[in-house]
Design a protein around this motif. Structure first.
Motif, PDB file in Angstrom:
ATOM      1  N   ARG A 189       1.089  -1.074   7.595  1.00  0.00           N
ATOM      2  CA  ARG A 189       0.571  -2.401   7.928  1.00  0.00           C
ATOM      3  C   ARG A 189      -0.071  -2.403   9.322  1.00  0.00           C
ATOM      4  NH1 ARG A 189       2.497  -6.690   5.299  1.00  0.00           N
ATOM      5  NH2 ARG A 189       4.513  -5.625   4.959  1.00  0.00           N
ATOM      6  N   HIS A 214       0.435  -0.934  -2.123  1.00  0.00           N
ATOM      7  CA  HIS A 214       0.158  -2.194  -2.819  1.00  0.00           C
ATOM      8  C   HIS A 214       0.889  -3.401  -2.210  1.00  0.00           C
ATOM      9  CE1 HIS A 214      -1.731   0.161  -6.101  1.00  0.00           C
ATOM     10  NE2 HIS A 214      -2.362  -0.967  -6.331  1.00  0.00           N
ATOM     11  N   PRO A 215       2.088  -3.246  -1.615  1.00  0.00           N
ATOM     12  CA  PRO A 215       2.711  -4.419  -0.990  1.00  0.00           C
ATOM     13  C   PRO A 215       1.859  -5.077   0.085  1.00  0.00           C
ATOM     14  CG  PRO A 215       4.348  -2.705  -1.291  1.00  0.00           C
ATOM     15  CD  PRO A 215       3.024  -2.091  -1.652  1.00  0.00           C
ATOM     16  N   ASP A 246      -1.109  -5.900  -0.217  1.00  0.00           N
ATOM     17  CA  ASP A 246      -2.042  -6.839  -0.840  1.00  0.00           C
ATOM     18  C   ASP A 246      -1.594  -8.284  -0.659  1.00  0.00           C
ATOM     19  OD1 ASP A 246      -3.577  -4.724  -1.638  1.00  0.00           O
ATOM     20  OD2 ASP A 246      -2.885  -4.744  -3.731  1.00  0.00           O
ATOM     21  N   ASP A 247      -0.303  -8.484  -0.432  1.00  0.00           N
ATOM     22  CA  ASP A 247       0.220  -9.839  -0.252  1.00  0.00           C
ATOM     23  C   ASP A 247       0.149 -10.311   1.192  1.00  0.00           C
ATOM     24  OD1 ASP A 247       0.882  -9.991  -2.969  1.00  0.00           O
ATOM     25  OD2 ASP A 247       2.838  -9.060  -2.626  1.00  0.00           O
ATOM     26  N   ASP A 248      -0.373  -9.461   2.068  1.00  0.00           N
ATOM     27  CA  ASP A 248      -0.461  -9.800   3.492  1.00  0.00           C
ATOM     28  C   ASP A 248      -1.879 -10.269   3.810  1.00  0.00           C
ATOM     29  OD1 ASP A 248      -0.598  -9.908   6.254  1.00  0.00           O
ATOM     30  OD2 ASP A 248       0.516  -8.052   6.564  1.00  0.00           O
ATOM     31  N   PRO A 249      -2.058 -11.551   4.091  1.00  0.00           N
ATOM     32  CA  PRO A 249      -3.416 -12.050   4.354  1.00  0.00           C
ATOM     33  C   PRO A 249      -4.016 -11.532   5.643  1.00  0.00           C
ATOM     34  CG  PRO A 249      -1.791 -13.755   4.811  1.00  0.00           C
ATOM     35  CD  PRO A 249      -1.041 -12.624   4.176  1.00  0.00           C
ATOM     36  N   CYS A 292      -4.135  -8.352   6.344  1.00  0.00           N
ATOM     37  CA  CYS A 292      -4.596  -6.990   6.080  1.00  0.00           C
ATOM     38  C   CYS A 292      -5.950  -7.007   5.393  1.00  0.00           C
ATOM     39  CB  CYS A 292      -3.589  -6.248   5.185  1.00  0.00           C
ATOM     40  SG  CYS A 292      -2.134  -5.638   6.051  1.00  0.00           S
ATOM     41  N   ARG A 309      -8.733  -5.938   2.491  1.00  0.00           N
ATOM     42  CA  ARG A 309      -8.634  -5.681   1.056  1.00  0.00           C
ATOM     43  C   ARG A 309      -8.612  -4.168   0.851  1.00  0.00           C
ATOM     44  NH1 ARG A 309     -13.239  -6.881  -3.604  1.00  0.00           N
ATOM     45  NH2 ARG A 309     -12.146  -5.783  -5.280  1.00  0.00           N
ATOM     46  N   ASP A 356      -6.641   1.624  -7.979  1.00  0.00           N
ATOM     47  CA  ASP A 356      -7.481   0.439  -8.158  1.00  0.00           C
ATOM     48  C   ASP A 356      -8.887   0.847  -8.582  1.00  0.00           C
ATOM     49  OD1 ASP A 356      -5.374  -1.236  -7.155  1.00  0.00           O
ATOM     50  OD2 ASP A 356      -5.946  -0.633  -5.128  1.00  0.00           O
ATOM     51  N   ARG A 386     -15.535 -13.200  -2.029  1.00  0.00           N
ATOM     52  CA  ARG A 386     -14.437 -13.272  -1.060  1.00  0.00           C
ATOM     53  C   ARG A 386     -15.031 -13.383   0.339  1.00  0.00           C
ATOM     54  NH1 ARG A 386      -9.056 -10.295   0.325  1.00  0.00           N
ATOM     55  NH2 ARG A 386      -9.540  -9.464   2.396  1.00  0.00           N
TER      56      ARG A 386
END
Length: 358
Positions: A70, A94-95, A97-100, A102, A104, A144, A328
């Protein structure tokens, strides 16, 4: 975390034309949004940068935790990279991905290599080369949309770079990936492995320092992309210095380094699509995407083209969107035109990542 409503008005980097849009719900819109906060009124505006070869899940010594990854991602974001193509990582990121806060990510799963033919514990080592198609299928499902092969590495018995995979196995493996809707890229330093990879229909080459005129022509004809990682190539002499047991390999790596600028210039002149990637995560620190852009501008790309290699062209290649309606909201605001001076990229007035102001 709620997403702010934002407003941008200024000039578009590249064209210099006036541009105005809003951000609502984290996406771009040309429909005015009442009460939106104006981020810029007169600045230079461009999509967020792309680091097309990055490893936030790798650091010297391995054992990277998700929190370390992170922090690496945050370094890249602060440098303007709102999109990272992570081409191989022992850590599942992949965790993030839930952190705004970070960027894409577009991932390639784990490196696929063979025992003692790549950096230890970085990826999946296959004892039997015939297992490659099945492993490609596994990594295609884990990533991905990309799969990463190690195309060549030092063979200690030969004392020099050599391919890892037979041509027929490569052909089947790339076909398997394409059938699953994934693309394939490969780490390649020397020339020998490139023939089989290109013939197999690979989608991208990482590094590519061993390219010659014939290989370049075949890449251009088949629309195979190149991510040269120029700031990583700067480490070739030190890599060679540490390989005294393998004099042929040392000589080879030093020649690849010496020839690299001319090699990349030929690829650009031939029309090979070239994109910017730092290879951050090993020898290269994170947050250096602008260094890579500047390096590309010295081997045949104009400043505008070098920016594009890390911006709109790279985003189009990765199907990531630019600044069209519905895209986005990944936006950089600059105080000056980077086409006139690339140093303007080093101090953005604002970075917006997925609609969040960084």
């Amino acid at each position: 975390m709620s997403l702010p409503q934002l407003h941008f008005r200024g000039r578009s980097v590249g064209s210099g034309e006036p541009v105005e849009f809003w951000v609502d719900g984290g996406v771009i819109t040309r429909t005015p949004v009442a009460g939106a906060t104006t981020i810029t009124d007169g600045g230079w505006i461009m999509p967020g940068l792309v680091d097309a070869h990055n490893h936030v899940g790798i650091a010297p010594g391995l054992g990277v935790t998700i929190e370390q990854a992170r922090s690496f991602a945050h370094q890249d974001l602060r440098a303007g990279a709102t999109l990272i193509r992570e081409v191989g990582s022992p850590l599942d990121t992949h965790p993030l991905d839930d952190d705004p806060t970070c960027p894409r990510f577009i991932r390639a799963g784990k490196h696929i290599a063979r025992p003692k033919r790549y950096l230890r514990d970085y990826g999946v080592d296959l004892d039997d080369v015939q297992d490659l198609p099945a492993e490609v299928a596994r990594q295609a499902r884990a990533g991905d949309g990309w799969v990463k092969l190690v195309g060549d590495w030092i063979d200690r018995d030969l004392g020099d770079l050599a391919p890892l995979w037979p041509d027929d196995v490569l052909l089947e493996a790339v076909s398997v990936a394409h059938d699953l809707g994934a693309k394939v890229t490969a780490h390649v330093f020397g020339a020998q492995a490139l023939h089989g990879l290109i013939d197999a229909g690979i989608d991208c080459i990482e590094h590519g320092t061993g390219l010659d005129d014939n290989l370049i022509a075949r890449m251009a004809e088949r629309n195979i992309a190149l991510v040269p990682t120029m700031i990583q190539v700067e480490n070739f002499p030190s890599i060679a210095d540490g390989a005294d047991r393998f004099p042929a390999y040392q000589k080879h790596m030093r020649k690849l380094y010496a020839d690299a600028p001319a090699t990349f210039a030929k690829a650009i002149e031939a029309g090979v699509a070239v994109y910017a990637g730092t290879d951050a995560g090993g020898f290269v620190e994170h947050g250096r995407i602008v260094d890579e852009i500047e390096a590309l501008s010295k081997v045949g790309l104009t400043p505008a083209e070098a920016i594009d290699a890390a911006c709109s062209a790279a985003r189009t290649w990765l199907d990531a969107g630019t600044l069209a309606d519905g895209d986005r909201a990944d936006v950089l605001v600059l105080r000056a035109d980077p086409v006139e001076d690339l140093a303007a990229l080093r101090a953005p007035a604002a970075i917006v990542c997925g609609g969040h102001v960084v």
